[in-house]
Design a protein around this motif. Structure first.
Motif, PDB file in Angstrom:
ATOM      1  N   ILE A 303      42.726  88.983 -66.443  1.00 10.75           N
ATOM      2  CA  ILE A 303      42.486  90.419 -66.534  1.00 10.75           C
ATOM      3  C   ILE A 303      43.552  91.091 -65.681  1.00 10.75           C
ATOM      4  CG2 ILE A 303      40.892  92.323 -66.063  1.00 10.75           C
ATOM      5  CD1 ILE A 303      38.588  90.329 -66.383  1.00 10.75           C
ATOM      6  N   VAL A 304      44.273  92.039 -66.283  1.00  8.22           N
ATOM      7  CA  VAL A 304      45.440  92.634 -65.631  1.00  8.22           C
ATOM      8  C   VAL A 304      45.290  94.149 -65.592  1.00  8.22           C
ATOM      9  CG1 VAL A 304      47.951  92.861 -65.677  1.00  8.22           C
ATOM     10  CG2 VAL A 304      46.881  90.748 -66.520  1.00  8.22           C
ATOM     11  N   LEU A 305      45.386  94.727 -64.384  1.00  6.82           N
ATOM     12  CA  LEU A 305      45.505  96.180 -64.232  1.00  6.82           C
ATOM     13  C   LEU A 305      46.960  96.492 -63.958  1.00  6.82           C
ATOM     14  CD1 LEU A 305      42.421  96.004 -64.098  1.00  6.82           C
ATOM     15  CD2 LEU A 305      42.472  97.736 -62.298  1.00  6.82           C
ATOM     16  N   PHE A 306      47.556  97.241 -64.867  1.00  6.94           N
ATOM     17  CA  PHE A 306      49.002  97.442 -64.845  1.00  6.94           C
ATOM     18  C   PHE A 306      49.285  98.937 -64.929  1.00  6.94           C
ATOM     19  CE2 PHE A 306      53.306  97.385 -66.599  1.00  6.94           C
ATOM     20  CZ  PHE A 306      53.884  96.304 -65.938  1.00  6.94           C
ATOM     21  N   LYS A 307      50.132  99.426 -64.033  1.00  4.59           N
ATOM     22  CA  LYS A 307      50.515 100.840 -64.095  1.00  4.59           C
ATOM     23  C   LYS A 307      51.222 101.089 -65.428  1.00  4.59           C
ATOM     24  CE  LYS A 307      52.152 102.731 -60.390  1.00  4.59           C
ATOM     25  NZ  LYS A 307      53.059 103.142 -59.301  1.00  4.59           N
ATOM     26  N   SER A 308      50.889 102.189 -66.092  1.00  2.00           N
ATOM     27  CA  SER A 308      51.479 102.446 -67.401  1.00  2.00           C
ATOM     28  C   SER A 308      52.991 102.616 -67.273  1.00  2.00           C
ATOM     29  CB  SER A 308      50.864 103.701 -68.038  1.00  2.00           C
ATOM     30  OG  SER A 308      51.458 104.868 -67.524  1.00  2.00           O
ATOM     31  N   PHE A 309      53.654 102.511 -68.400  1.00  2.00           N
ATOM     32  CA  PHE A 309      55.117 102.535 -68.374  1.00  2.00           C
ATOM     33  C   PHE A 309      55.675 103.915 -68.083  1.00  2.00           C
ATOM     34  CE2 PHE A 309      53.986  98.690 -70.573  1.00  2.00           C
ATOM     35  CZ  PHE A 309      54.818  97.764 -69.964  1.00  2.00           C
ATOM     36  N   VAL A 310      54.809 104.925 -68.020  1.00  2.00           N
ATOM     37  CA  VAL A 310      55.249 106.234 -67.536  1.00  2.00           C
ATOM     38  C   VAL A 310      54.683 106.505 -66.145  1.00  2.00           C
ATOM     39  CG1 VAL A 310      55.624 107.234 -69.811  1.00  2.00           C
ATOM     40  CG2 VAL A 310      53.348 107.340 -68.782  1.00  2.00           C
ATOM     41  N   GLY A 311      54.132 105.464 -65.516  1.00  4.94           N
ATOM     42  CA  GLY A 311      53.707 105.559 -64.125  1.00  4.94           C
ATOM     43  C   GLY A 311      52.285 106.010 -63.892  1.00  4.94           C
TER      44      GLY A 311
END
Length: 358
Positions: A303-311
């Motif tokens: 399970i991954v929480l990742f900042k979106s590619f626009v931050g």
């Protein structure tokens, strides 16, 4: 209509409605009709002849055409996986939007009128350059027991739709997502409410992504089986308001999604991703079995929480009661360190990044 080779069967509403999810008949149409299509005949002609509440039954066989549904309450039902839709030969390709855009079955509403209570069931759509099933601006669309395989982009896709039910489908070997649900495909805008869309009991194998939920709210992804994809579940948000979120991902079996997919203009390379939340809020990820998803992508992990590619950060998401094992680089991965209010509770796991989340 003899030329169209259509057979009309007079059926009572009770008979046609059984198990088909047909909408009530329109005024002046007291009985629902079943239009039977056999191999060599035109599905589209039968669909065009159908009134609200009618069923178009497509017998087993291979049909070289695309089909567009624009009438409320129509059920398009095949005889099972042996009812197969493939693209028409190029020299015979229709000029209609669905075929011209490379789609197999299209359910099309408009900004002024949602198309309601349409069901697509019991057939296979394969080999289309874009999508197997594509629906836009619908309300209470049901797609069930459909096999969507080896289509160029999405297996089954919806946009600008509410209260959709995708149940018991198989999506495998599609170029992008097996199941794709979005607010809109071509415009930038905030997340929209789905009114309780349900994605349940589907089998998703060998796609780039099993299920993509993009810029939507109030949606459930439950009891699906996903294996052999580059990534199993993506919940995607961005900087627009309202934010994506209020998505529940529960009771799914997510195993060995280790296919390798190269980087695209919108997304980094993918491999070994179980469930990814990026730019989402107030979502629940619970009671999932997630194991043996391994890769070296920035998005790899159980399970991954990742900042979106626009931050845009992910905030106030609850990750609880999941069973994780054998995921690499870790069972729980948080690269979105600026996200606030995310909680991890009662998960069974061995390794996390950062440490201490298990």
């Amino acid at each position: 209509m003899t030329k169209c080779h259509l057979v009309y069967l007079a059926c009572t509403a009770a008979i046609v409605g059984t198990g088909l999810g047909a909408a009530p008949a329109a005024a002046g149409h007291p009985h629902h009709a079943t239009h039977v299509v056999r191999q060599g005949q035109s599905i589209q002609k039968a669909v065009d002849a159908a009134a609200p509440g009618d069923t178009v039954y497509v017998a087993a066989g291979t049909y070289r055409e695309s089909v567009t549904v624009t009438t409320d309450g129509v059920t398009l039902r095949g005889a099972g996986p042996r009812t197969v839709l493939r693209p028409a030969p190029v020299k015979k390709k229709a000029t209609g939007t669905c075929a011209a855009d490379g789609n197999g079955i299209c359910v099309i509403g408009s900004k002024d009128r949602r198309i309601k209570h349409v069901t697509v069931a019991g057939l296979t759509v394969t080999g289309f350059t874009k999508n197997g099933v594509y629906a836009t601006t619908t309300d209470k669309l049901t797609v069930r027991h459909v096999t969507a395989e080896k289509n160029g982009v999405w297996g089954i896709a919806t946009e600008a739709s509410r209260r959709t039910e995708l149940r018991g489908n198989i999506a495998r070997g599609n170029g992008d997502a097996g199941l794709f649900l979005a607010n809109t495909v071509k415009e930038e805008q905030g997340a929209t409410e789905t009114g309780g869309t349900l994605v349940q009991g589907n089998r998703l194998e060998g796609n780039r992504i099993g299920v993509t939920v993009r810029r939507l709210r109030d949606l459930t992804v439950a009891r699906n089986q996903m294996t052999g994809n580059c990534a199993a579940v993506f919940v995607v948000g961005d900087e627009n308001k309202p934010k994506a979120g209020h998505v529940t991902v529960r009771d799914n079996r997510i195993v060995a999604n280790n296919k390798s997919c190269p980087k695209t203009a919108r997304l980094d390379a993918l491999q070994g991703s179980g469930i990814v939340l990026t730019g989402a809020e107030d979502s629940v990820v619970t009671r999932n079995e997630i194991r043996d998803n391994a890769g070296t992508s920035p998005l790899s992990g159980g399970i991954v929480l990742f900042k979106s590619f626009v931050g845009t950060t992910s905030e106030r998401n609850r990750i609880s009661d999941n069973k994780l094992s054998g995921n690499s680089p870790a069972d729980l991965v948080v690269t979105d360190t600026a996200g606030k209010g995310n909680t991890f509770e009662r998960n069974t796991c061995k390794a996390s990044r950062p440490a201490g989340l298990c």
